[in-house]
Design a protein around this motif. Structure first.
Motif, PDB file in Angstrom:
ATOM      1  N   GLY A  62      81.882  61.671   8.976  1.00 33.84           N
ATOM      2  CA  GLY A  62      82.460  60.452   9.516  1.00 33.84           C
ATOM      3  C   GLY A  62      81.481  59.315   9.741  1.00 33.84           C
ATOM      4  N   ARG A  63      80.215  59.511   9.386  1.00 35.97           N
ATOM      5  CA  ARG A  63      79.232  58.431   9.571  1.00 35.97           C
ATOM      6  C   ARG A  63      79.387  57.326   8.542  1.00 35.97           C
ATOM      7  NH1 ARG A  63      74.952  62.878  10.168  1.00 35.97           N
ATOM      8  NH2 ARG A  63      75.180  62.695   7.947  1.00 35.97           N
ATOM      9  N   ILE A  64      80.033  57.643   7.406  1.00 39.10           N
ATOM     10  CA  ILE A  64      80.285  56.654   6.362  1.00 39.10           C
ATOM     11  C   ILE A  64      81.788  56.571   6.154  1.00 39.10           C
ATOM     12  CG2 ILE A  64      79.931  56.031   3.947  1.00 39.10           C
ATOM     13  CD1 ILE A  64      77.332  57.661   4.041  1.00 39.10           C
ATOM     14  N   LYS A  65      82.327  55.369   6.266  1.00 36.03           N
ATOM     15  CA  LYS A  65      83.752  55.119   6.051  1.00 36.03           C
ATOM     16  C   LYS A  65      83.921  54.294   4.783  1.00 36.03           C
ATOM     17  CE  LYS A  65      85.233  56.981   9.870  1.00 36.03           C
ATOM     18  NZ  LYS A  65      86.025  58.162   9.889  1.00 36.03           N
ATOM     19  N   ALA A  66      84.892  54.665   3.967  1.00 34.92           N
ATOM     20  CA  ALA A  66      85.137  53.964   2.709  1.00 34.92           C
ATOM     21  C   ALA A  66      86.287  52.973   2.869  1.00 34.92           C
ATOM     22  CB  ALA A  66      85.463  54.964   1.613  1.00 34.92           C
ATOM     23  N   GLU A  67      86.093  51.792   2.295  1.00 35.93           N
ATOM     24  CA  GLU A  67      87.137  50.790   2.212  1.00 35.93           C
ATOM     25  C   GLU A  67      87.301  50.431   0.737  1.00 35.93           C
ATOM     26  OE1 GLU A  67      86.081  47.489   4.665  1.00 35.93           O
ATOM     27  OE2 GLU A  67      86.308  48.630   6.520  1.00 35.93           O
ATOM     28  N   PHE A  68      88.476  49.952   0.375  1.00 37.31           N
ATOM     29  CA  PHE A  68      88.764  49.680  -1.021  1.00 37.31           C
ATOM     30  C   PHE A  68      89.251  48.255  -1.216  1.00 37.31           C
ATOM     31  CE2 PHE A  68      89.508  54.165  -0.204  1.00 37.31           C
ATOM     32  CZ  PHE A  68      88.699  54.748  -1.152  1.00 37.31           C
ATOM     33  N   SER A  69      88.919  47.693  -2.370  1.00 33.19           N
ATOM     34  CA  SER A  69      89.443  46.411  -2.809  1.00 33.19           C
ATOM     35  C   SER A  69      89.868  46.606  -4.256  1.00 33.19           C
ATOM     36  CB  SER A  69      88.379  45.328  -2.698  1.00 33.19           C
ATOM     37  OG  SER A  69      88.896  44.110  -3.156  1.00 33.19           O
ATOM     38  N   TRP A  70      91.163  46.573  -4.497  1.00 33.10           N
ATOM     39  CA  TRP A  70      91.717  46.896  -5.810  1.00 33.10           C
ATOM     40  C   TRP A  70      92.136  45.639  -6.557  1.00 33.10           C
ATOM     41  CZ3 TRP A  70      90.558  51.699  -6.685  1.00 33.10           C
ATOM     42  CH2 TRP A  70      90.568  52.630  -5.656  1.00 33.10           C
ATOM     43  N   GLY A  71      92.302  45.780  -7.849  1.00 31.00           N
ATOM     44  CA  GLY A  71      92.887  44.740  -8.689  1.00 31.00           C
ATOM     45  C   GLY A  71      92.058  43.480  -8.806  1.00 31.00           C
ATOM     46  N   SER A  72      90.759  43.602  -8.903  1.00 35.53           N
ATOM     47  CA  SER A  72      89.848  42.455  -9.039  1.00 35.53           C
ATOM     48  C   SER A  72      90.014  41.437  -7.922  1.00 35.53           C
ATOM     49  CB  SER A  72      90.050  41.767 -10.398  1.00 35.53           C
ATOM     50  OG  SER A  72      89.769  42.643 -11.448  1.00 35.53           O
ATOM     51  N   ALA A  73      90.323  41.904  -6.727  1.00 32.08           N
ATOM     52  CA  ALA A  73      90.533  41.011  -5.585  1.00 32.08           C
ATOM     53  C   ALA A  73      89.243  40.289  -5.188  1.00 32.08           C
ATOM     54  CB  ALA A  73      91.091  41.783  -4.406  1.00 32.08           C
ATOM     55  N   LEU A  74      88.089  40.858  -5.475  1.00 29.09           N
ATOM     56  CA  LEU A  74      86.825  40.231  -5.099  1.00 29.09           C
ATOM     57  C   LEU A  74      86.200  39.393  -6.200  1.00 29.09           C
ATOM     58  CD1 LEU A  74      85.178  43.128  -3.068  1.00 29.09           C
ATOM     59  CD2 LEU A  74      86.465  41.172  -2.227  1.00 29.09           C
ATOM     60  N   GLY A  75      86.854  39.355  -7.359  1.00 28.16           N
ATOM     61  CA  GLY A  75      86.323  38.556  -8.456  1.00 28.16           C
ATOM     62  C   GLY A  75      86.734  39.102  -9.798  1.00 28.16           C
ATOM     63  N   LYS A  76      86.564  38.261 -10.814  1.00 32.16           N
ATOM     64  CA  LYS A  76      86.940  38.669 -12.165  1.00 32.16           C
ATOM     65  C   LYS A  76      85.875  39.575 -12.758  1.00 32.16           C
ATOM     66  CE  LYS A  76      87.301  34.711 -14.114  1.00 32.16           C
ATOM     67  NZ  LYS A  76      87.566  33.602 -15.024  1.00 32.16           N
ATOM     68  N   ILE A  77      86.288  40.312 -13.781  1.00 34.45           N
ATOM     69  CA  ILE A  77      85.359  41.149 -14.536  1.00 34.45           C
ATOM     70  C   ILE A  77      84.495  40.212 -15.372  1.00 34.45           C
ATOM     71  CG2 ILE A  77      85.143  42.947 -16.262  1.00 34.45           C
ATOM     72  CD1 ILE A  77      87.977  43.824 -15.511  1.00 34.45           C
ATOM     73  N   PRO A  78      83.155  40.383 -15.340  1.00 31.99           N
ATOM     74  CA  PRO A  78      82.300  39.501 -16.141  1.00 31.99           C
ATOM     75  C   PRO A  78      82.520  39.706 -17.638  1.00 31.99           C
ATOM     76  CG  PRO A  78      80.988  41.117 -14.947  1.00 31.99           C
ATOM     77  CD  PRO A  78      82.409  41.325 -14.569  1.00 31.99           C
ATOM     78  N   GLU A  79      82.495  38.617 -18.386  1.00 33.64           N
ATOM     79  CA  GLU A  79      82.632  38.694 -19.845  1.00 33.64           C
ATOM     80  C   GLU A  79      81.247  38.539 -20.459  1.00 33.64           C
ATOM     81  OE1 GLU A  79      85.517  35.945 -21.292  1.00 33.64           O
ATOM     82  OE2 GLU A  79      86.939  36.462 -19.716  1.00 33.64           O
ATOM     83  N   TYR A  80      80.925  39.429 -21.374  1.00 38.73           N
ATOM     84  CA  TYR A  80      79.623  39.396 -22.030  1.00 38.73           C
ATOM     85  C   TYR A  80      79.756  38.990 -23.464  1.00 38.73           C
ATOM     86  CZ  TYR A  80      78.162  41.875 -17.869  1.00 38.73           C
ATOM     87  OH  TYR A  80      77.897  42.242 -16.582  1.00 38.73           O
TER      88      TYR A  80
END
Length: 80
Positions: A62-80
């Protein structure tokens, strides 16, 4: 001289116990780890991320808790 040594030793032990207790109390807050993914939380690819996060929380007791952000909510996928 012997009395002074014993008093100083007792003060140092008491100080160590006090500081040790405070450090333990301060470090009791869990660390949050954010997983960001371009997939949906319903996707089959997210099952592995969720399983890993669950194992991580269990192994860290329990010392590490996981949180999630789905569906590119934090930004777009970089294009190379």
């Amino acid at each position: 001289m012997k009395k002074m040594f014993i008093i100083m030793l007792m003060v140092m032990v008491a100080n160590g116990l006090l500081v040790g207790g405070l450090v333990k109390a301060v470090s009791a807050a869990p660390t949050k780890l954010l997983f960001a993914s371009f997939t949906s939380d319903k996707s089959f690819m997210s099952d592995g991320i969720k399983a890993f996060a669950k194992d991580l929380e269990e192994k860290s007791q329990g010392r590490i808790k996981a949180e999630f952000s789905w569906g590119s909510a934090l930004g777009k996928i970089p294009e190379y």
